[in-house]
Write a protein that holds these residues in place. Structure first.
Motif, short mmCIF file in Angstrom:
data_model
loop_
_atom_site.label_atom_id
_atom_site.label_comp_id
_atom_site.label_asym_id
_atom_site.label_seq_id
_atom_site.Cartn_x
_atom_site.Cartn_y
_atom_site.Cartn_z
N GLN A 1 -0.14 -7.79 -4.90
CA GLN A 1 -1.12 -6.69 -4.87
C GLN A 1 -0.41 -5.35 -4.69
O GLN A 1 0.39 -5.18 -3.78
CB GLN A 1 -2.12 -6.90 -3.75
CG GLN A 1 -3.12 -5.77 -3.56
CD GLN A 1 -4.14 -5.69 -4.68
OE1 GLN A 1 -4.74 -6.70 -5.06
NE2 GLN A 1 -4.37 -4.49 -5.22
N THR B 1 -3.54 0.79 -9.16
CA THR B 1 -3.96 -0.26 -8.25
C THR B 1 -4.39 -1.50 -9.00
O THR B 1 -5.24 -1.44 -9.89
CB THR B 1 -5.11 0.23 -7.36
OG1 THR B 1 -4.64 1.30 -6.53
CG2 THR B 1 -5.65 -0.89 -6.49
N SER C 1 -3.29 4.67 -2.76
CA SER C 1 -4.36 5.48 -2.17
C SER C 1 -4.24 6.93 -2.62
O SER C 1 -3.14 7.44 -2.84
CB SER C 1 -4.31 5.40 -0.65
OG SER C 1 -3.09 5.95 -0.17
N LEU D 1 0.85 -1.19 0.00
CA LEU D 1 0.00 0.00 0.00
C LEU D 1 0.89 1.24 0.00
O LEU D 1 1.80 1.35 0.82
CB LEU D 1 -0.90 0.00 1.24
CG LEU D 1 -1.76 1.24 1.48
CD1 LEU D 1 -2.76 1.43 0.35
CD2 LEU D 1 -2.46 1.13 2.83
N PRO E 1 -3.61 6.29 -8.27
CA PRO E 1 -4.65 5.33 -7.83
C PRO E 1 -5.03 4.34 -8.92
O PRO E 1 -5.33 3.18 -8.62
CB PRO E 1 -5.82 6.24 -7.45
CG PRO E 1 -5.16 7.51 -7.01
CD PRO E 1 -3.98 7.67 -7.92
N THR F 1 -1.59 -1.40 -4.13
CA THR F 1 -2.72 -0.52 -3.85
C THR F 1 -2.19 0.90 -3.66
O THR F 1 -1.32 1.13 -2.83
CB THR F 1 -3.48 -0.96 -2.61
OG1 THR F 1 -3.93 -2.31 -2.78
CG2 THR F 1 -4.69 -0.06 -2.37
#
Length: 126
Positions: free
Chosen positions: A121, A90, A125, A10, A87, A123
């Motif tokens: 993954q 992602t 933000s 993240l 973003p 991600t």
């Protein structure tokens, strides 16, 4: 050939991540390596590819200028340095390997790749 992808996580928009993909179990090292990503509701999209020598690279339009693919043939590992993340970056990122030859622009679709990693993954933000 087994491919192990790592490095996802993240991060805030504008940040950076570096993905790694380690290849093992094969008897050759001259694979074309690629990265693809899969976001919810979308098809698997091409991100980047690199020739076995490392001298040729190709990028998807949406990541050109922000992402850099490289490889360490001694370590049998390919990297994806992702800068200025957005973003819309992602997704689950997959590395892939191909034993086929040809110009690097032929490796922008999933079809030439015989081996795939498990995905990592990413991600971003806002």
């Amino acid at each position: 050939v087994q491919l192990q992808a790592s490095g996802g996580g993240l991060v805030q928009a504008g940040g950076s991540l570096r993905l790694s993909c380690a290849a093992s179990g094969g008897t050759r090292r001259n694979y074309v390596m690629g990265w693809f990503r899969l976001a919810p509701g979308e098809e698997r999209n091409f991100v980047a590819a690199i020739s076995w020598s490392g001298r040729s690279t190709k990028y998807g339009d949406s990541v050109e200028g922000r992402f850099t693919i490289s490889r360490d043939s001694f370590k049998n590992t390919v990297y994806l340095q992702m800068n200025s993340l957005k973003p819309e970056d992602t997704a689950v990122y997959y590395c892939a390997a191909s034993t086929q030859g040809g110009i690097i622009s032929a490796f922008t679709t999933p079809s030439p790749y015989e081996f795939w990693g498990q995905g990592t993954q990413v991600t971003v933000s806002s």
